[in-house]
Design a protein around this motif. Structure first.
Motif, mmCIF file in Angstrom:
data_model
loop_
_atom_site.group_PDB
_atom_site.id
_atom_site.type_symbol
_atom_site.label_atom_id
_atom_site.label_comp_id
_atom_site.label_asym_id
_atom_site.label_seq_id
_atom_site.Cartn_x
_atom_site.Cartn_y
_atom_site.Cartn_z
ATOM 1 N N THR A 251 0.834 -1.208 0.000
ATOM 2 C CA THR A 251 0.000 0.000 0.000
ATOM 3 C C THR A 251 0.863 1.250 0.000
ATOM 4 O OG1 THR A 251 -1.699 -1.186 1.232
ATOM 5 C CG2 THR A 251 -1.835 1.210 1.228
ATOM 6 N N ALA A 252 1.991 1.173 0.706
ATOM 7 C CA ALA A 252 2.961 2.273 0.737
ATOM 8 C C ALA A 252 4.303 1.749 0.254
ATOM 9 C CB ALA A 252 3.096 2.832 2.151
ATOM 10 N N GLY A 253 4.973 2.530 -0.567
ATOM 11 C CA GLY A 253 6.313 2.161 -0.991
ATOM 12 C C GLY A 253 7.289 2.286 0.163
ATOM 13 N N PHE A 254 8.261 1.394 0.213
ATOM 14 C CA PHE A 254 9.191 1.316 1.339
ATOM 15 C C PHE A 254 10.475 2.070 1.016
ATOM 16 C CE2 PHE A 254 12.549 -1.491 3.420
ATOM 17 C CZ PHE A 254 12.518 -0.775 4.603
ATOM 18 N N VAL A 255 10.812 3.023 1.883
ATOM 19 C CA VAL A 255 12.040 3.806 1.734
ATOM 20 C C VAL A 255 12.798 3.774 3.054
ATOM 21 C CG1 VAL A 255 13.008 6.101 1.288
ATOM 22 C CG2 VAL A 255 11.048 5.292 -0.044
ATOM 23 N N MET A 256 14.089 3.496 2.984
ATOM 24 C CA MET A 256 14.941 3.443 4.171
ATOM 25 C C MET A 256 15.521 4.827 4.458
ATOM 26 S SD MET A 256 17.234 0.057 3.244
ATOM 27 C CE MET A 256 17.895 0.841 1.749
ATOM 28 N N THR A 257 15.885 5.043 5.714
ATOM 29 C CA THR A 257 16.652 6.231 6.091
ATOM 30 C C THR A 257 17.492 5.886 7.308
ATOM 31 O OG1 THR A 257 16.503 8.627 6.491
ATOM 32 C CG2 THR A 257 14.910 7.246 7.638
ATOM 33 N N PRO A 258 18.689 6.436 7.438
ATOM 34 C CA PRO A 258 19.558 6.079 8.568
ATOM 35 C C PRO A 258 18.986 6.553 9.900
ATOM 36 C CG PRO A 258 20.820 7.102 6.801
ATOM 37 C CD PRO A 258 19.373 7.315 6.480
ATOM 38 N N PRO A 259 19.354 5.884 10.983
ATOM 39 C CA PRO A 259 18.884 6.323 12.299
ATOM 40 C C PRO A 259 19.486 7.658 12.712
ATOM 41 C CG PRO A 259 20.485 4.550 12.533
ATOM 42 C CD PRO A 259 20.200 4.686 11.070
ATOM 43 N N PHE A 260 18.724 8.395 13.499
ATOM 44 C CA PHE A 260 19.169 9.591 14.225
ATOM 45 C C PHE A 260 19.326 10.845 13.361
ATOM 46 C CE2 PHE A 260 21.519 5.939 16.384
ATOM 47 C CZ PHE A 260 20.417 5.594 17.154
ATOM 48 N N HIS A 261 19.035 10.756 12.063
ATOM 49 C CA HIS A 261 18.891 11.959 11.229
ATOM 50 C C HIS A 261 20.104 12.898 11.274
ATOM 51 C CE1 HIS A 261 16.665 15.350 9.375
ATOM 52 N NE2 HIS A 261 15.801 14.432 8.986
ATOM 53 N N PRO A 262 21.312 12.404 11.036
ATOM 54 C CA PRO A 262 22.473 13.303 10.967
ATOM 55 C C PRO A 262 22.655 13.854 9.556
ATOM 56 C CG PRO A 262 23.212 11.069 10.697
ATOM 57 C CD PRO A 262 21.696 10.995 10.846
ATOM 58 N N ILE A 263 23.433 14.914 9.431
ATOM 59 C CA ILE A 263 23.873 15.370 8.111
ATOM 60 C C ILE A 263 25.074 14.497 7.740
ATOM 61 C CG2 ILE A 263 24.740 17.302 6.754
ATOM 62 C CD1 ILE A 263 21.857 17.648 7.617
ATOM 63 N N LEU A 264 24.835 13.479 6.951
ATOM 64 C CA LEU A 264 25.838 12.437 6.716
ATOM 65 C C LEU A 264 27.139 12.952 6.100
ATOM 66 C CD1 LEU A 264 23.441 9.601 5.569
ATOM 67 C CD2 LEU A 264 24.830 9.597 7.648
ATOM 68 N N PRO A 265 27.104 13.890 5.140
ATOM 69 C CA PRO A 265 28.381 14.359 4.588
ATOM 70 C C PRO A 265 29.281 15.046 5.612
ATOM 71 C CG PRO A 265 26.595 14.876 3.081
ATOM 72 C CD PRO A 265 25.963 14.405 4.359
ATOM 73 N N HIS A 266 28.731 15.443 6.761
ATOM 74 C CA HIS A 266 29.542 16.089 7.789
ATOM 75 C C HIS A 266 30.235 15.082 8.704
ATOM 76 C CE1 HIS A 266 27.017 20.083 7.621
ATOM 77 N NE2 HIS A 266 27.583 19.774 6.477
ATOM 78 N N LEU A 267 29.905 13.809 8.570
ATOM 79 C CA LEU A 267 30.445 12.798 9.472
ATOM 80 C C LEU A 267 31.657 12.095 8.865
ATOM 81 C CD1 LEU A 267 27.220 11.041 10.836
ATOM 82 C CD2 LEU A 267 28.365 13.099 11.670
ATOM 83 N N HIS A 268 32.453 11.495 9.743
ATOM 84 C CA HIS A 268 33.571 10.662 9.313
ATOM 85 C C HIS A 268 33.029 9.395 8.661
ATOM 86 C CE1 HIS A 268 37.037 7.906 9.756
ATOM 87 N NE2 HIS A 268 37.782 8.994 9.774
ATOM 88 N N ARG A 269 33.812 8.839 7.766
ATOM 89 C CA ARG A 269 33.399 7.621 7.059
ATOM 90 C C ARG A 269 33.008 6.504 8.026
ATOM 91 N NH1 ARG A 269 37.212 4.152 2.825
ATOM 92 N NH2 ARG A 269 35.863 2.305 2.744
ATOM 93 N N GLN A 270 33.746 6.350 9.119
ATOM 94 C CA GLN A 270 33.449 5.286 10.084
ATOM 95 C C GLN A 270 32.023 5.412 10.611
ATOM 96 O OE1 GLN A 270 35.661 2.798 11.336
ATOM 97 N NE2 GLN A 270 33.964 1.946 12.516
ATOM 98 N N GLU A 271 31.622 6.632 10.950
ATOM 99 C CA GLU A 271 30.281 6.838 11.491
ATOM 100 C C GLU A 271 29.213 6.675 10.407
ATOM 101 O OE1 GLU A 271 32.790 7.077 13.915
ATOM 102 O OE2 GLU A 271 32.966 9.151 13.208
ATOM 103 N N ARG A 272 29.509 7.151 9.206
ATOM 104 C CA ARG A 272 28.531 6.965 8.121
ATOM 105 C C ARG A 272 28.260 5.484 7.887
ATOM 106 N NH1 ARG A 272 31.656 10.940 5.145
ATOM 107 N NH2 ARG A 272 32.456 9.247 3.853
ATOM 108 N N GLU A 273 29.320 4.703 7.841
ATOM 109 C CA GLU A 273 29.138 3.276 7.570
ATOM 110 C C GLU A 273 28.456 2.577 8.741
ATOM 111 O OE1 GLU A 273 33.005 1.918 6.356
ATOM 112 O OE2 GLU A 273 32.953 3.127 4.517
ATOM 113 N N ALA A 274 28.767 2.983 9.961
ATOM 114 C CA ALA A 274 28.078 2.404 11.117
ATOM 115 C C ALA A 274 26.583 2.700 11.055
ATOM 116 C CB ALA A 274 28.675 2.946 12.411
#
Length: 587
Positions: free
Chosen positions: A104-127
């Motif tokens: 009924t609704a299309g499924f879209v994922m999003t990372p937890p905790f809503h950070p601005i991902l480009p501002h984070l270190h690669r380690q945190e983005r991948e986690a």
């Protein structure tokens, strides 16, 4: 013939003011803000203990709306938000999951905790991407063969962020059976204004100019604004779509735009009927076999300040306080007075320093214990602690209790090389740091808000957990160093200007980097209760009165340590029990 798709983004940042559970291995407890508010939706009166509580209690309407306008929209709901919804309204949670399962609704994922991902270190983005995939894994398995979307928080994009996503999907394909195809065929949701070259009219779908040519659907910004904020009737909205000619279009907004009032929900259903009656296919986003190549601009987003676009492209200025085009500090009007946004740059630096210290300390503990592939192991510990924290969601999805037992998972991941108590504080501290990376504080123009308070509480608690892990690992020196970092970042945040942190800056207006502008931006909005700026107030509140820092140092103290903050301007329409400020009542 035209096609039009809707997408709705569901997220609430929370109202955490404390983390009282001392044992990281036990089920976790939080202290939530007690600031009663009422939201009125037509004739309905929805009461909440706080803003998050009240808004989540409106989500129960979504399942029925999506059912009546079947297969017209995709929806993403951030993992923490979905888990909190389960706690407050299990039937609403089940309806949303069922809407995903039956299509009924299309499924879209999003990372937890809503950070601005480009501002984070690669380690945190991948986690975070690892945690996202694990959280949604039951839904992913049941969605095989259907399109799966990805929404980056605030649609803030960078090529490095997508490389992190690809790394996490590659690893997930090895770790999880039956999900490889769904993850590899995922599409991205973005905004047409983020494209390096303006899209042709009616061209919602593109292929990113990257090695994997990931499909992306970009929203029509003006049409989305007309849906969310306009007063057009269903027929007028349909006419606006027809006026764009044949093609594919995306209307995307926050979920609250659909649930703001019953009339909006009825308007949405009427719009879907009017479009379908006018020979417009209203469907969930489904990537076409072919789409023209195009590029998204690094550090572009979909909700930057409209008056600060660079060449028509929205950047991340809203979250940095600096114009991406030239690095100059900007100002905004807050409650009828100009307010320097230099505090956002400073807050970004402070959180980056905490992020870096916690990551490095966690990796040092693992490496010192002889743990191989320690960067990957830290990601696995984050996923395991995510299962511990989101355990009610996993149990509701049929995951066995033992699969959410962090102690059991840590033993398996670490092979007994790290003491279980040390592992618990390390993992909880790392995940608390990820929670404290939420984008919300820097979205608003003023720092003294409930969401800034929450981020600082979480980051302070994260530093304390890593200090405790260090103490238990017989490294009191590292524990003391983390205490000094807390002092230098949040407890002495107001001193940054006199310390010369901003000496190299120029500003759009001469006053924006001045000492006067700096202190004015940090003024307490609850001066009748506390003269302390929100950073210091939150850090001291998180530490609690008295006691010792891990390693024996006394906790700092001050008068005026309260959890009360100023109200968020965008929440002024709520009927607050205390309209003067966002309080935290006892009990």
């Amino acid at each position: 013939m035209s096609t039009l798709s809707f997408h709705f983004h569901g997220y609430q940042p929370g109202d955490i003011v404390g983390w009282p559970e001392p044992d990281p291995l036990r089920p976790q407890r939080i202290e939530e803000r007690h600031s009663p508010v009422v939201l009125r939706i037509g004739p309905d009166r929805i009461e909440g203990r706080n803003w998050t509580d009240a808004v989540l209690r409106t989500y129960g309407r979504m399942g029925s709306v999506l059912g009546r306008a079947e297969s017209s929209a995709s929806v993403d709901i951030e993992p923490q938000t979905l888990t909190w919804l389960l706690e407050r309204d299990p039937s609403a949670y089940r309806e949303i999951v069922a809407a995903y399962d039956v299509g009924t609704a299309g499924f879209v994922m999003t990372p937890p905790f809503h950070p601005i991902l480009p501002h984070l270190h690669r380690q945190e983005r991948e986690a975070l991407f690892d945690m996202m995939i694990d959280f949604y894994s039951p839904l992913l398995r049941r969605s095989a063969g259907r399109p799966i979307g990805l929404w980056l928080p605030e649609a803030c994009y960078s090529r490095e962020t997508m490389e992190s996503f690809r790394e996490s999907t590659r690893q997930a394909s090895l770790d999880h059976d039956g999900m490889a195809d769904s993850l590899q065929e995922a599409y991205l949701v973005a905004d047409g204004r983020q494209l390096a070259r303006p899209p042709e009219p009616g061209r919602a779908w593109i292929r990113l100019e990257t090695t994997d040519r990931l499909p992306a659907i970009v929203r029509d910004h003006s049409l989305s604004g007309e849906f969310a904020f306009g007063a057009t009737t269903a027929s007028e909205f349909a006419a606006s779509v027809h006026g764009r000619g044949n093609g594919a279009f995306l209307v995307a907004n926050d979920l609250e735009s659909l649930l703001a009032n019953p009339h909006q929900a009825e308007r949405y259903e009427a719009i879907v009927r009017a479009l379908r009656g006018g020979r417009v296919q209203v469907v969930q986003p489904t990537p076409p076999a072919e789409a023209p190549p195009s590029a998204l601009v690094d550090y572009s987003s979909w909700s930057d300040y409209d008056d600060l676009l660079a060449g028509g492209i929205p950047s991340d200025t809203r979250w940095t306080g600096l114009r991406r085009s030239d690095g100059l500090v900007v100002a905004r009007n807050h409650r009828d007075r100009p307010l320097s946004q230099l505090w956002k740059h400073a807050f970004t630096l402070a959180t980056e320093r905490v992020e870096t210290a916690i990551r490095r300390r966690a990796l040092q503990v693992l490496q010192s214990a002889g743990v191989a592939r320690h960067t990957y192991v830290l990601r696995r510990l984050a996923v395991a602690y995510g299962r511990h924290w989101f355990r009610e969601h996993f149990r509701a999805q049929g995951i066995a209790a033992q699969e959410t037992d962090f102690a059991r998972s840590a033993e398996e991941i670490l092979g007994g090389k790290v003491d279980l108590e040390v592992a618990g504080f390390l993992a909880r501290g790392y995940v608390l740091m990820l929670m404290g990376m939420r984008s919300d504080p820097r979205f608003w123009d003023n720092p003294d808000t409930r969401v800034t308070f929450q981020n600082v509480v979480l980051l302070s608690a994260a530093l304390r957990d890593l200090a405790e892990a260090s103490r238990l690992a017989a490294d009191a020196g590292r524990a003391r160093a983390l205490r000094r970092l807390l002092q230098a970042t949040f407890l002495e945040f107001s001193d940054w200007h006199t310390r010369g942190e901003f000496a190299a800056f120029q500003s759009v207006l001469a006053w924006e980097t001045s000492e006067t502008a700096w202190y004015a931006s940090l003024e307490s909005e609850v001066r009748q209760l506390s003269p302390l700026d929100v950073m210091k107030r939150a850090a001291l509140f998180a530490l609690g009165p008295g006691g010792e820092w891990p390693g024996g140092e006394p906790m700092p103290s001050a008068d005026g340590v309260v959890a009360d903050t100023g109200h968020i301007v965008g929440e002024a329409h709520g009927e607050w029990a205390n309209p003067r400020w966002c309080e935290h009542r006892p009990g």
